[in-house]
Design an enzyme around this catalytic site. Structure first.
Site, PDB file in Angstrom:
ATOM      1  N   ASP A  65       1.172  22.570 -13.581  1.00 28.78           N
ATOM      2  CA  ASP A  65       2.118  21.640 -14.213  1.00 28.78           C
ATOM      3  C   ASP A  65       2.971  22.384 -15.235  1.00 28.78           C
ATOM      4  OD1 ASP A  65       0.754  19.845 -12.749  1.00 28.78           O
ATOM      5  OD2 ASP A  65       0.026  18.635 -14.440  1.00 28.78           O
ATOM      6  N   TYR A  99       5.678  24.366 -13.625  1.00 27.69           N
ATOM      7  CA  TYR A  99       6.659  23.393 -13.135  1.00 27.69           C
ATOM      8  C   TYR A  99       7.551  22.922 -14.289  1.00 27.69           C
ATOM      9  CZ  TYR A  99       8.503  19.074 -11.125  1.00 27.69           C
ATOM     10  OH  TYR A  99       9.336  18.066 -10.696  1.00 27.69           O
ATOM     11  N   ASP A 100       6.899  22.577 -15.406  1.00 30.68           N
ATOM     12  CA  ASP A 100       7.664  22.102 -16.569  1.00 30.68           C
ATOM     13  C   ASP A 100       8.657  23.147 -17.051  1.00 30.68           C
ATOM     14  OD1 ASP A 100       6.338  19.746 -16.477  1.00 30.68           O
ATOM     15  OD2 ASP A 100       4.920  20.223 -18.077  1.00 30.68           O
ATOM     16  N   SER A 126      11.603  -7.436  12.244  1.00 32.47           N
ATOM     17  CA  SER A 126      10.222  -7.456  11.761  1.00 32.47           C
ATOM     18  C   SER A 126       9.302  -7.394  12.977  1.00 32.47           C
ATOM     19  CB  SER A 126       9.957  -8.669  10.899  1.00 32.47           C
ATOM     20  OG  SER A 126      10.045  -9.805  11.698  1.00 32.47           O
ATOM     21  N   LEU A 127       8.012  -7.338  12.732  1.00 27.04           N
ATOM     22  CA  LEU A 127       7.075  -7.146  13.826  1.00 27.04           C
ATOM     23  C   LEU A 127       6.442  -8.460  14.231  1.00 27.04           C
ATOM     24  CD1 LEU A 127       5.207  -3.988  12.498  1.00 27.04           C
ATOM     25  CD2 LEU A 127       6.734  -4.075  14.468  1.00 27.04           C
ATOM     26  N   GLU A 132      -0.692   2.997  13.734  1.00 24.81           N
ATOM     27  CA  GLU A 132      -0.480   3.366  12.332  1.00 24.81           C
ATOM     28  C   GLU A 132      -1.091   2.305  11.421  1.00 24.81           C
ATOM     29  OE1 GLU A 132       3.746   3.352  12.061  1.00 24.81           O
ATOM     30  OE2 GLU A 132       3.972   5.142  13.286  1.00 24.81           O
ATOM     31  N   LYS A 179      -0.833  -0.454   8.601  1.00 28.36           N
ATOM     32  CA  LYS A 179       0.245  -1.318   8.119  1.00 28.36           C
ATOM     33  C   LYS A 179       0.056  -1.486   6.612  1.00 28.36           C
ATOM     34  CE  LYS A 179       2.647  -5.615   9.175  1.00 28.36           C
ATOM     35  NZ  LYS A 179       2.857  -6.019   7.791  1.00 28.36           N
ATOM     36  N   ASP A 190       0.725  -2.726   2.989  1.00 33.96           N
ATOM     37  CA  ASP A 190       1.295  -3.986   2.528  1.00 33.96           C
ATOM     38  C   ASP A 190       2.219  -3.766   1.336  1.00 33.96           C
ATOM     39  OD1 ASP A 190       1.792  -6.635   2.464  1.00 33.96           O
ATOM     40  OD2 ASP A 190      -0.137  -7.232   1.627  1.00 33.96           O
ATOM     41  N   ARG A 243      14.982  -4.710   2.792  1.00 40.51           N
ATOM     42  CA  ARG A 243      15.207  -5.327   4.096  1.00 40.51           C
ATOM     43  C   ARG A 243      16.125  -6.552   3.995  1.00 40.51           C
ATOM     44  NH1 ARG A 243      12.702  -9.336   7.007  1.00 40.51           N
ATOM     45  NH2 ARG A 243      13.020  -9.129   9.246  1.00 40.51           N
ATOM     46  N   GLU A 256       7.938   2.126   4.030  1.00 39.17           N
ATOM     47  CA  GLU A 256       7.370   1.102   3.169  1.00 39.17           C
ATOM     48  C   GLU A 256       7.251   1.638   1.738  1.00 39.17           C
ATOM     49  OE1 GLU A 256       6.940  -1.527   4.975  1.00 39.17           O
ATOM     50  OE2 GLU A 256       5.562  -2.868   3.935  1.00 39.17           O
ATOM     51  N   TYR A 286       7.990   5.443   8.581  1.00 40.15           N
ATOM     52  CA  TYR A 286       7.444   5.241   9.916  1.00 40.15           C
ATOM     53  C   TYR A 286       8.499   5.089  11.002  1.00 40.15           C
ATOM     54  CZ  TYR A 286       7.920   0.560   7.854  1.00 40.15           C
ATOM     55  OH  TYR A 286       8.371  -0.542   7.183  1.00 40.15           O
ATOM     56  N   LYS A 288       2.489   0.894  18.462  1.00 38.31           N
ATOM     57  CA  LYS A 288       3.848   1.132  18.966  1.00 38.31           C
ATOM     58  C   LYS A 288       3.806   1.931  20.265  1.00 38.31           C
ATOM     59  CE  LYS A 288       5.704   1.405  14.293  1.00 38.31           C
ATOM     60  NZ  LYS A 288       6.187   2.262  13.202  1.00 38.31           N
ATOM     61  N   LYS A 328      -2.949  -8.026  12.687  1.00 37.78           N
ATOM     62  CA  LYS A 328      -3.209  -8.366  11.286  1.00 37.78           C
ATOM     63  C   LYS A 328      -4.709  -8.516  11.031  1.00 37.78           C
ATOM     64  CE  LYS A 328      -0.223  -9.461   8.592  1.00 37.78           C
ATOM     65  NZ  LYS A 328       0.868 -10.432   8.543  1.00 37.78           N
ATOM     66  N   CYS A 381     -11.478 -23.520 -30.973  1.00 39.81           N
ATOM     67  CA  CYS A 381     -11.957 -22.335 -30.266  1.00 39.81           C
ATOM     68  C   CYS A 381     -13.385 -22.588 -29.768  1.00 39.81           C
ATOM     69  CB  CYS A 381     -11.944 -21.123 -31.194  1.00 39.81           C
ATOM     70  SG  CYS A 381     -12.771 -19.688 -30.481  1.00 39.81           S
ATOM     71  N   CYS A 391     -15.902 -20.126 -31.850  1.00 35.58           N
ATOM     72  CA  CYS A 391     -16.221 -20.206 -33.275  1.00 35.58           C
ATOM     73  C   CYS A 391     -15.848 -21.552 -33.886  1.00 35.58           C
ATOM     74  CB  CYS A 391     -15.546 -19.065 -34.035  1.00 35.58           C
ATOM     75  SG  CYS A 391     -13.764 -19.236 -34.138  1.00 35.58           S
ATOM     76  N   CYS A 401      -6.891 -18.507 -30.852  1.00 38.02           N
ATOM     77  CA  CYS A 401      -7.795 -18.890 -31.928  1.00 38.02           C
ATOM     78  C   CYS A 401      -7.260 -18.218 -33.198  1.00 38.02           C
ATOM     79  CB  CYS A 401      -9.201 -18.388 -31.600  1.00 38.02           C
ATOM     80  SG  CYS A 401     -10.294 -18.337 -33.031  1.00 38.02           S
ATOM     81  N   CYS A 452     -13.362 -14.263 -35.589  1.00 39.95           N
ATOM     82  CA  CYS A 452     -14.066 -14.964 -34.510  1.00 39.95           C
ATOM     83  C   CYS A 452     -14.846 -13.915 -33.723  1.00 39.95           C
ATOM     84  CB  CYS A 452     -13.026 -15.661 -33.622  1.00 39.95           C
ATOM     85  SG  CYS A 452     -13.642 -16.200 -32.014  1.00 39.95           S
TER      86      CYS A 452
HETATM   87  S1  IVH Z   1       7.574  -0.689  12.116  1.00 39.76           S
HETATM   88  C1  IVH Z   1      11.080  -2.548  14.291  1.00 39.76           C
HETATM   89  N1  IVH Z   1       5.458   0.399  11.049  1.00 39.76           N
HETATM   90  O1  IVH Z   1       5.595  -4.487   8.237  1.00 39.76           O
HETATM   91  C2  IVH Z   1       9.780  -2.328  13.661  1.00 39.76           C
HETATM   92  N2  IVH Z   1       6.376  -1.515   9.989  1.00 39.76           N
HETATM   93  O2  IVH Z   1       7.176  -7.170   9.916  1.00 39.76           O
HETATM   94  C3  IVH Z   1       9.901  -1.996  12.253  1.00 39.76           C
HETATM   95  N3  IVH Z   1       5.226  -2.189   7.931  1.00 39.76           N
HETATM   96  O3  IVH Z   1       9.028  -5.083   8.000  1.00 39.76           O
HETATM   97  C4  IVH Z   1       8.639  -1.944  11.520  1.00 39.76           C
HETATM   98  N4  IVH Z   1       3.715  -0.598   7.953  1.00 39.76           N
HETATM   99  O4  IVH Z   1       7.969  -3.512   6.251  1.00 39.76           O
HETATM  100  C5  IVH Z   1       6.353  -0.591  10.958  1.00 39.76           C
HETATM  101  N5  IVH Z   1       3.609   1.504  10.169  1.00 39.76           N
HETATM  102  C6  IVH Z   1       4.504   0.518  10.094  1.00 39.76           C
HETATM  103  C7  IVH Z   1       4.499  -0.434   9.052  1.00 39.76           C
HETATM  104  C8  IVH Z   1       5.451  -1.448   9.023  1.00 39.76           C
HETATM  105  C9  IVH Z   1       4.181  -1.638   7.300  1.00 39.76           C
HETATM  106  C10 IVH Z   1       5.954  -3.397   7.460  1.00 39.76           C
HETATM  107  C11 IVH Z   1       7.453  -3.306   7.552  1.00 39.76           C
HETATM  108  C12 IVH Z   1       7.879  -4.446   8.456  1.00 39.76           C
HETATM  109  C13 IVH Z   1       6.684  -5.342   8.382  1.00 39.76           C
HETATM  110  C14 IVH Z   1       6.424  -6.095   9.687  1.00 39.76           C
END
Ligand code: IVH
Length: 668
Positions: free
Chosen positions: A36, A39-40, A85-86, A116, A118, A120, A139, A176, A228, A292, A316, A410, A413, A428, A433
């Site tokens: 570090d 780097y600094d 979205s998926l 892969e 997913k 959150d 998005r 993500e 991804y 995929k 899911k 409270c 006390c 309180c 207390c």
């Molecule tokens: S692929 C066209 N891969 O999950 C497909 N999505 O609705 C595009 N997410 O909006 C998404 N991990 O924000 C993909 N390994 C992954 C992901 C991923 C998380 C999220 C992404 C997407 C939502 C699914």
């Protein structure tokens, strides 16, 4: 341009390249090549050259990550390619149906699937032009998102320029943005310390952070990003999704972790089920797995519906949410006297953990959510933190539910409670207390504060109830003999506790400032205040105005600090702590051979006490840490080291023996 300027220009370019390289090693590959400190030094050299020659500042300079003024609002941007979205599925049979559809549409050719995690978080699209990051967008509705470029730039694992060897230049990359669970917990703790509303889960925290109008605030949030998809490329597209990921990784971005390729859906299913039981082992929240089709040609042939690609699906995991009954609401009293309502629930299993309590934050949360005692409620467990009550299931009411009212006295006390007009929290009013005293002690001893190991809630209950300790200064008068009379305290642990208290006298001033538990002063604010004022004395004489000039300190924080330091009881406490030898000034750590080095001890030393070792390090310009963090440089392992050693090994920290440490001190 004359020669001098030319060589400066070259050096600036070289430094930008070098620092970006080391950022990648550190933040993306988790495999730093330099310390570090080194780097600094590179960063310092670059900042100095840029300060003298502002015309040489490059757009992808690492000094420009946090730049620009706070925005009034985000501008809307149209995505290059719609962000779909998926489609979701929740059972092996549904995934087998997906496989059936894919094989049918492709007409019986061999199919390869990539699986892969997913994560959150929230989707993000990065646009690079001629290799330089020009835009980061959320998005939004899939067609139009928000331009969050200035915040995306603060995420250190996102390169401001793509590595040319990847062949990528003008391209759009999707991934993500998320908060690791640990970062989320820390952020929430800081928010609670500062009297702010905690985030419900890491996802909300990430979303709130990336949508900060002030990039300086976003920069303080421990955001991470993994990628991804290569959604657009002006050069040739790779043949497979795995090749896309490899190219993205080559370009210097973090890619989807734990990727596996399978030729059969049963293989995919086995893999998914092995992850389902391990979902809590990773340092971020995952809500499922993404499957995929690997071949980009197959992906094109499959195409998409209006909403989802036909070549991918999300499997899911069961949500970490369940409904149960709200049996009662009890009140806890915090260190600032805050009355926190806690939900007592009919025990329910949520993702393998039995939940019987949940936080309700404060009175106005209960009103806002419209909760009644006896309600059926939706409870969420996210990020391994205290579960939350999301909402009541109003449809399930029977008419027997009872409204809840905050107590006017409270519950600990019996003193009066009050609620300031501009505040969500009722408190309180009695500073002595016992519930408040206990919480203040617990906070004082906590890891980020004075880091006194071995003092937990049950010991604190006893030392307060037996009047051994009435405030934090009393801790320093404890002796093993006094502790030994208490329940469950053996001779060895009594000595251990007293040693730990002794060792805490050497903690840095900023920790002490945080440990005092001033309202609205979280860890970061304490650090900033200490850096700005350098000593308790100058902090004591600072006006609200002076205080507000510190970055991150607003009017509310400034007044709270002022109020605390004006209170005669607090002044007396600070004076007692000073008399006990606790540090009331920022240590002069910037000189000496250990400058910029952070040491950590685990286990017992033979040749000196911890206190002596701490003092030596500080006198040589170094810092003594309390836990394994990014800034830990050396971990000194003594006899029977604790869990810190495991953690340090896992993080690849440099571990040295006591002998090696002694040599370093002598050398220094
Ligand atoms: S692929 C066209 N891969 O999950 C497909 N999505 O609705 C595009 N997410 O909006 C998404 N991990 O924000 C993909 N390994 C992954 C992901 C991923 C998380 C999220 C992404 C997407 C939502 C699914």
């Amino acid at each position: 341009m004359n020669d001098g300027n030319e060589s400066t220009r070259k050096r600036v370019k070289e430094l930008v390249r070098l620092i970006s390289h080391h950022d990648r090693k550190y933040y993306v590959e988790d495999d730093p090549e330099i310390s570090d400190y080194e780097y600094d030094m590179l960063l310092k050299e670059l900042s100095a050259l840029e300060a003298d020659n502002p015309e040489l500042i490059l757009p992808d300079s690492p000094t420009q990550r946090v730049s620009g003024r706070p925005l009034d609002e985000f501008s809307q941007v149209e995505h290059m390619v719609s962000m779909l979205s998926l489609d979701n599925c929740f059972s092996p049979d549904e995934l087998r149906e997906f496989d059936g559809r894919v094989r049918k549409w492709l007409g019986g050719v061999g199919v390869e699937y990539v699986v892969e995690l997913k994560i959150d978080g929230l989707g993000i699209a990065l646009l690079y032009q001629d290799g330089v990051l020009v835009r980061g967008a959320t998005r939004g509705d899939g067609r139009v998102g928000e331009d969050v470029t200035s915040n995306v730039r603060t995420i250190r694992s996102i390169p401001l320029r793509l590595a040319p060897s990847s062949g990528l230049s003008s391209t759009e990359i999707r991934g993500e943005v998320y908060l690791p669970v640990e970062g989320f917990r820390r952020l929430n703790k800081e928010r609670e310390d500062a009297g702010l509303q905690a985030f419900a889960n890491p996802r909300n925290a990430a979303a709130g952070s990336i949508r900060q109008l002030d990039p300086r605030v976003a920069a303080e949030r421990p955001l991470e990003a993994t990628f991804y998809a290569l959604s657009y490329n002006d050069g040739p597209m790779p043949d497979t999704h795995t090749d896309c990921l490899e190219t993205i990784a080559k370009a210097g971005l973090k890619t989807s972790p734990a990727i596996r390729v399978f030729k059969t859906i049963e293989g995919v299913l086995d893999h998914i089920s092995s992850w389902e039981s391990r979902r809590d082992d990773v340092e971020y929240e995952i809500d499922g797995m993404v499957v995929k089709v690997n071949s980009i040609d197959h992906q094109r042939r499959l195409g998409s519906t209006a909403k989802n690609p036909r070549w991918a699906i999300a499997y899911k995991f069961p949500a970490k949410q369940m409904t149960t009954r709200l049996l009662d609401i009890r009140i806890q009293v915090g260190r600032t006297g805050a009355l926190t309502p806690v939900a007592i629930l009919e025990p329910v299993d949520i993702g393998g953990v039995t939940v019987s309590r949940a936080t309700l934050h404060n009175e106005s949360e209960i009103v806002r959510k419209g909760l009644m005692i006896g309600d059926r409620v939706l409870v969420e467990r996210a990020g391994d933190v205290i579960p939350q009550v999301v909402k009541p299931i109003v449809e399930a009411r029977t008419g027997k539910e009872l409204p809840f009212e905050m107590p006017k006295l409270c519950p600990e006390c019996g003193s009066r409670t009050s609620r300031a007009e501009d505040e969500a929290v009722r408190r309180c009013d009695n500073a002595s207390c016992p519930a408040q005293v206990k919480e203040r002690l617990l906070h004082f001893c906590s890891r980020d504060a004075m880091d006194i190991e071995g003092i937990g809630p049950s010991l604190i209950d006893q030392i307060v109830d037996t009047a051994l300790v009435r405030d934090v200064a009393d801790l320093y008068a404890l002796t093993p003999e006094r502790l030994m009379g208490l329940e469950g305290i053996a001779q060895k642990s009594a000595k251990g506790v007293v040693d730990a208290i002794e060792a805490s006298r050497a903690r840095e001033f900023e920790r002490l400032l945080f440990a005092l538990g001033i309202r609205h002063v979280g860890f970061t604010t304490a650090r900033d205040l200490a850096a700005a004022f350098k000593s308790m004395n100058s902090l004591m004489s600072a006006s609200v105005d002076d205080l507000s000039k510190v970055h991150g300190v607003g009017g509310i924080v400034a007044s709270s600090v002022r109020r605390f330091l004006e209170n005669p009881a607090n002044v007396a406490l600070v004076q007692r702590l000073e008399g006990l030898g606790l540090s009331m000034v920022v240590s002069a750590r910037k000189t000496g051979p250990f400058e910029g080095k952070t040491f950590l001890f685990t286990g017992e030393l033979k040749s000196m006490t911890r206190q002596e070792a701490n003092d030596r390090i500080v006198s040589l310009g170094g810092v003594v840490g309390a836990s394994v963090t990014k800034s830990t440089d050396y971990v000194v392992a003594g006899d029977s080291p604790g869990s810190k050693l495991q953690k340090a090994k896992k993080k690849g920290k440099r571990i040295i023996s006591e002998e090696e440490f002694l040599k370093m001190i002598e050398g220094g």
